[in-house]
Design a protein around this motif. Sequence first.
Motif, PDB file in Angstrom:
ATOM      1  N   LEU A 184      -8.824  -9.710  -0.923  1.00  0.00           N
ATOM      2  CA  LEU A 184      -7.440 -10.018  -1.261  1.00  0.00           C
ATOM      3  C   LEU A 184      -6.739 -10.613  -0.049  1.00  0.00           C
ATOM      4  O   LEU A 184      -6.825 -10.085   1.057  1.00  0.00           O
ATOM      5  N   VAL A 185      -6.021 -11.701  -0.287  1.00  0.00           N
ATOM      6  CA  VAL A 185      -5.191 -12.301   0.754  1.00  0.00           C
ATOM      7  C   VAL A 185      -3.740 -11.879   0.553  1.00  0.00           C
ATOM      8  O   VAL A 185      -3.097 -11.371   1.467  1.00  0.00           O
ATOM      9  N   THR A 226       7.532  -7.973  -5.896  1.00  0.00           N
ATOM     10  CA  THR A 226       6.946  -7.162  -4.821  1.00  0.00           C
ATOM     11  C   THR A 226       5.667  -7.813  -4.326  1.00  0.00           C
ATOM     12  O   THR A 226       4.825  -8.232  -5.114  1.00  0.00           O
ATOM     13  N   THR A 227       5.542  -7.905  -3.009  1.00  0.00           N
ATOM     14  CA  THR A 227       4.392  -8.592  -2.429  1.00  0.00           C
ATOM     15  C   THR A 227       3.498  -7.622  -1.653  1.00  0.00           C
ATOM     16  O   THR A 227       3.937  -6.562  -1.210  1.00  0.00           O
ATOM     17  N   ASN A 228       2.267  -8.045  -1.504  1.00  0.00           N
ATOM     18  CA  ASN A 228       1.270  -7.274  -0.765  1.00  0.00           C
ATOM     19  C   ASN A 228       0.399  -8.263  -0.018  1.00  0.00           C
ATOM     20  O   ASN A 228      -0.070  -9.242  -0.605  1.00  0.00           O
ATOM     21  N   TYR A 229       0.194  -8.026   1.275  1.00  0.00           N
ATOM     22  CA  TYR A 229      -0.587  -8.942   2.102  1.00  0.00           C
ATOM     23  C   TYR A 229      -1.715  -8.214   2.814  1.00  0.00           C
ATOM     24  O   TYR A 229      -1.576  -7.054   3.207  1.00  0.00           O
ATOM     25  N   ALA A 230      -2.797  -8.919   3.015  1.00  0.00           N
ATOM     26  CA  ALA A 230      -3.840  -8.408   3.890  1.00  0.00           C
ATOM     27  C   ALA A 230      -3.270  -8.362   5.307  1.00  0.00           C
ATOM     28  O   ALA A 230      -2.474  -9.221   5.698  1.00  0.00           O
ATOM     29  N   PHE A 269       1.277 -15.866   6.376  1.00  0.00           N
ATOM     30  CA  PHE A 269       1.196 -16.381   5.003  1.00  0.00           C
ATOM     31  C   PHE A 269       2.353 -15.847   4.183  1.00  0.00           C
ATOM     32  O   PHE A 269       2.798 -14.715   4.379  1.00  0.00           O
ATOM     33  N   THR A 270       2.808 -16.664   3.237  1.00  0.00           N
ATOM     34  CA  THR A 270       3.869 -16.236   2.331  1.00  0.00           C
ATOM     35  C   THR A 270       3.488 -16.587   0.906  1.00  0.00           C
ATOM     36  O   THR A 270       3.166 -17.750   0.615  1.00  0.00           O
TER      37      THR A 270
END
Length: 121
Positions: free
Chosen positions: A47-48, A56-60, A67-68
């Motif tokens: 997952l990136v 709602t966002t989730n980032y590595a 990154f956006t």
Amino acid sequence: QVQLVESGGGLAQAGGSLGLSCAASGFIYSINSMGWYRQAPGKQRELVAAIASGGTTNYADSVKGRFTISRDNAKNTVSLQMNNLKPEDSAVYYCNADIYQRSWQGSMPYWGEGTLVTVSS
């Protein structure tokens, strides 16, 4: 039938930027989460970034601050802006969407075909 079509990607130098876009089309009732995964040669798909329908966002950890991810619910699209790219970001990037085709059925994951991102040092 549902299709996810990706665009963008390509070649960038380290420190540069690239943008990815993905459009979902077909028989869609609603979309839950949308996101981007990547797979480098010899590695597992990871997952990136992901974004829920409410935003709602989730980032590595490896991409946080660089990154956006964003989405347009009206157009069923998701985008990934990649800044300050590093050679280790090189991979095939896949769009993913968790889609409901009918209100009374569960959602299913759909995938794009992938787009190659290459970052040179």
